[in-house]
Write a protein that holds these residues in place. Structure first.
Motif, short mmCIF file in Angstrom:
data_model
loop_
_atom_site.label_atom_id
_atom_site.label_comp_id
_atom_site.label_asym_id
_atom_site.label_seq_id
_atom_site.Cartn_x
_atom_site.Cartn_y
_atom_site.Cartn_z
N LYS A 198 7.27 17.29 9.11
CA LYS A 198 5.84 17.37 9.38
C LYS A 198 5.04 17.34 8.08
CE LYS A 198 2.38 20.19 11.76
NZ LYS A 198 2.14 21.43 12.56
N LEU A 199 5.45 18.14 7.10
CA LEU A 199 4.75 18.16 5.81
C LEU A 199 4.94 16.83 5.08
CD1 LEU A 199 3.18 19.56 3.57
CD2 LEU A 199 5.34 20.56 2.77
N GLU A 200 6.14 16.30 5.14
CA GLU A 200 6.42 15.01 4.49
C GLU A 200 5.51 13.92 5.03
OE1 GLU A 200 9.90 11.61 4.82
OE2 GLU A 200 10.42 13.70 5.22
N ASP A 201 5.41 13.83 6.35
CA ASP A 201 4.56 12.79 6.96
C ASP A 201 3.09 13.02 6.65
OD1 ASP A 201 6.80 11.59 7.99
OD2 ASP A 201 6.59 12.43 10.00
N ARG A 202 2.67 14.28 6.64
CA ARG A 202 1.27 14.60 6.36
C ARG A 202 0.88 14.14 4.96
NH1 ARG A 202 -2.63 18.56 7.65
NH2 ARG A 202 -4.56 17.83 6.67
N ILE A 203 1.75 14.37 4.00
CA ILE A 203 1.45 13.96 2.62
C ILE A 203 1.41 12.44 2.51
CG2 ILE A 203 2.33 13.93 0.25
CD1 ILE A 203 3.48 16.71 0.75
N LEU A 204 2.40 11.77 3.10
CA LEU A 204 2.48 10.31 2.97
C LEU A 204 1.38 9.61 3.74
CD1 LEU A 204 6.35 9.83 3.13
CD2 LEU A 204 4.88 9.84 1.12
N ARG A 205 0.88 10.22 4.83
CA ARG A 205 -0.25 9.64 5.54
C ARG A 205 -1.55 9.82 4.79
NH1 ARG A 205 1.79 12.16 10.24
NH2 ARG A 205 0.11 13.70 10.03
N SER A 206 -1.63 10.93 4.05
CA SER A 206 -2.88 11.27 3.38
C SER A 206 -3.03 10.63 2.01
CB SER A 206 -2.97 12.80 3.23
OG SER A 206 -2.91 13.45 4.49
N ILE A 207 -1.91 10.39 1.33
CA ILE A 207 -1.97 9.87 -0.03
C ILE A 207 -1.28 8.50 -0.07
CG2 ILE A 207 -1.40 10.29 -2.44
CD1 ILE A 207 -1.30 13.26 -1.81
N ILE A 208 -2.08 7.48 -0.33
CA ILE A 208 -1.55 6.12 -0.36
C ILE A 208 -0.84 5.85 -1.68
CG2 ILE A 208 -2.19 3.67 -0.30
CD1 ILE A 208 -4.56 4.46 1.45
N SER A 209 -1.41 6.31 -2.79
CA SER A 209 -0.82 6.14 -4.11
C SER A 209 -1.34 7.26 -5.01
CB SER A 209 -1.19 4.77 -4.69
OG SER A 209 -2.57 4.71 -4.98
N GLU A 210 -0.93 7.23 -6.28
CA GLU A 210 -1.39 8.26 -7.21
C GLU A 210 -2.90 8.19 -7.44
OE1 GLU A 210 0.81 8.21 -10.84
OE2 GLU A 210 2.75 8.10 -9.83
N GLU A 211 -3.51 7.03 -7.13
CA GLU A 211 -4.95 6.87 -7.35
C GLU A 211 -5.77 6.87 -6.07
OE1 GLU A 211 -2.71 4.55 -8.53
OE2 GLU A 211 -2.51 5.46 -10.53
N THR A 212 -5.10 6.77 -4.92
CA THR A 212 -5.85 6.56 -3.68
C THR A 212 -5.46 7.57 -2.61
OG1 THR A 212 -5.83 4.19 -4.15
CG2 THR A 212 -6.50 4.86 -1.94
N ILE A 213 -6.48 8.20 -2.02
CA ILE A 213 -6.28 9.11 -0.89
C ILE A 213 -6.78 8.42 0.37
CG2 ILE A 213 -6.94 11.32 0.14
CD1 ILE A 213 -7.09 12.52 -2.57
N ALA A 214 -6.01 8.47 1.42
CA ALA A 214 -6.36 7.81 2.67
C ALA A 214 -7.49 8.55 3.39
CB ALA A 214 -5.14 7.71 3.58
N ASP A 215 -8.23 7.84 4.24
CA ASP A 215 -9.30 8.47 5.03
C ASP A 215 -8.75 9.57 5.92
OD1 ASP A 215 -10.92 6.65 3.84
OD2 ASP A 215 -11.27 5.42 5.62
#
Length: 285
Positions: A198-215
Motif C-alpha cells: 500500500k505504501l509502495e504504491d502510494r509513493i509511486l503513484r504520487s511521485i513520477i520522478s525526482e523532479e515531478t510530483i503527480a496530481d
C-alpha cells in the motif's frame, strides 16, 4: 593445554592404527615430498603459521584451514585476507553489503561456522535453480526512517528510495516462495522482510520522478494545479486578442513567449504607447 595434547595424541594414534593418517615429523612441511591438497594448521601462534606458509613455495596447496592462537591480525595481513574481502565486496550488489563484506572476520564458533556454510551452500543452490535475486540498486534508508520518525519531511528522491526498497523486499519474498519445494536455512533471513504494498504504491503513484510530483499526490495539489491550468487558459485567451486581433499590427511578431515567469508579446518600439502593459525588456535591434 596438557589435557588437549593428550587427547590429540590418542586421536592421532587411533587414525594411525586404522591407516587413516600418516605421521611426519619435520619443520612445517619442509621435507614432505608427497602431494598436498589441503593444509590444516591449528593451535599455533600467528608468527609460526606465517613462517610455515612462507616456506611452502614449492607446494601447490588448494585449501588452507588456519586457526592462529595469537597475532591473528598479522597472520591475516600476511595471507592477504584484506584482498579476499575486497574481491568479495566487489561481488556484492548493494552499498550496504559492500561495506559489511570489507569488515568480515573469520568465525571461531563451530556452530556458527557450520550455519554459515549451510547458508552459503543453499544460496548457491537457489542461484543455480532460480538465478540470482535482483536488488534493484537499493540504498540504505536508515537515516530517512530515523528522520521520518522524528517528523522530518523527506525529499522526493528519498521517498522513491523507500518505495524501491519496499518493491525489492516484495520481490525477494516472491523469489523464495515461488515454486518452493522445501524449507531452507535461508528462510529465517527472508522472513525478516516486511513489504508494504500500500505504501509502495502510494509513493509511486504520487511521485513520477525526482523532479515531478503527480496530481494524485493529494487532493489539494490536484485542485491547485487545476486552477493553474484554468488561469493559464484564460491568460492565453486574453493574449490571443493581441496576436490575432486589431492589436496585431502593433506587434513585431504574432507570438507569445514567457520571460521570468511572465507572458510577453513583442511590441514595436514606435507602438509602445498603443498597447497597455509593462515593458519587460527592450531589444537593442
Amino acid at each position: 593445554m596438557t589435557e588437549c595434547l593428550e587427547k590429540a595424541k590418542i586421536l592421532l594414534k587411533s587414525y594411525l592404527d586404522q591407516g587413516l593418517a600418516e605421521a611426519f615429523c619435520g619443520n612445517g612441511l619442509i621435507g614432505f615430498n608427497k602431494p598436498v591438497d589441503e593444509v590444516v594448521i591449528a593451535g599455533m601462534g600467528g608468527e609460526e603459521i606465517i613462517k610455515i606458509i612462507t616456506d611452502l613455495t614449492d607446494k601447490d596447496v588448494s585449501y588452507f584451514v588456519l586457526q592462529p592462537m595469537k597475532n591473528f591480525e598479522k597472520a591475516s595481513k600476511t595471507l592477504e585476507f584484506d584482498k579476499i574481502l575486497q574481491m568479495l565486496s566487489e561481488c556484492a550488489q548493494t552499498a550496504g553489503a559492500k561495506k559489511k563484506a570489507l569488515v568480515i572476520s573469520p568465525e571461531t564458533d563451530p556452530e556458527r561456522i557450520e550455519r554459515k556454510q549451510l547458508e552459503t551452500e543453499e544460496a548457491k543452490r537457489l542461484a543455480g535453480v532460480k538465478g540470482a535475486p535482483s536488488f534493484y540498486g537499493i540504498t540504505d534508508i536508515s537515516d530517512q526512517v530515523e528522520r521520518a520518525c522524528k517528523g522530518a519531511m523527506l525529499t522526493q528522491k528519498e521517498l522513491l528510495d523507500v518505495a524501491n526498497l519496499l518493491r525489492t523486499s516484495r520481490g525477494l519474498i516472491d523469489y523464495i516462495k515461488v515454486n518452493k519445494k522445501r524449507d531452507t536455512v535461508l528462510d529465517e533471513i527472508f522472513d525478516r522482510l516486511i513489504p508494504d504494498r500500500k505504501l509502495e504504491d502510494r509513493i509511486l503513484r504520487s511521485i513520477i520522478s525526482e523532479e515531478t510530483i503527480a496530481d494524485e499526490a493529494s487532493a489539494g495539489l490536484a485542485d491547485c494545479r487545476r486552477k493553474i491550468r484554468q488561469m493559464t487558459s484564460r491568460i492565453r485567451e486574453v493574449l490571443a486578442k493581441y496576436t490575432g486581433g486589431a492589436y496585431s499590427r502593433f506587434l513585431q511578431e504574432n507570438i507569445v513567449t514567457i520571460r521570468n515567469g511572465r507572458y510577453v508579446v513583442p511590441v514595436k518600439a514606435e507602438c509602445r504607447n498603443d498597447v497597455k502593459g509593462l515593458v519587460h525588456d527592450t531589444s537593442s535591434s
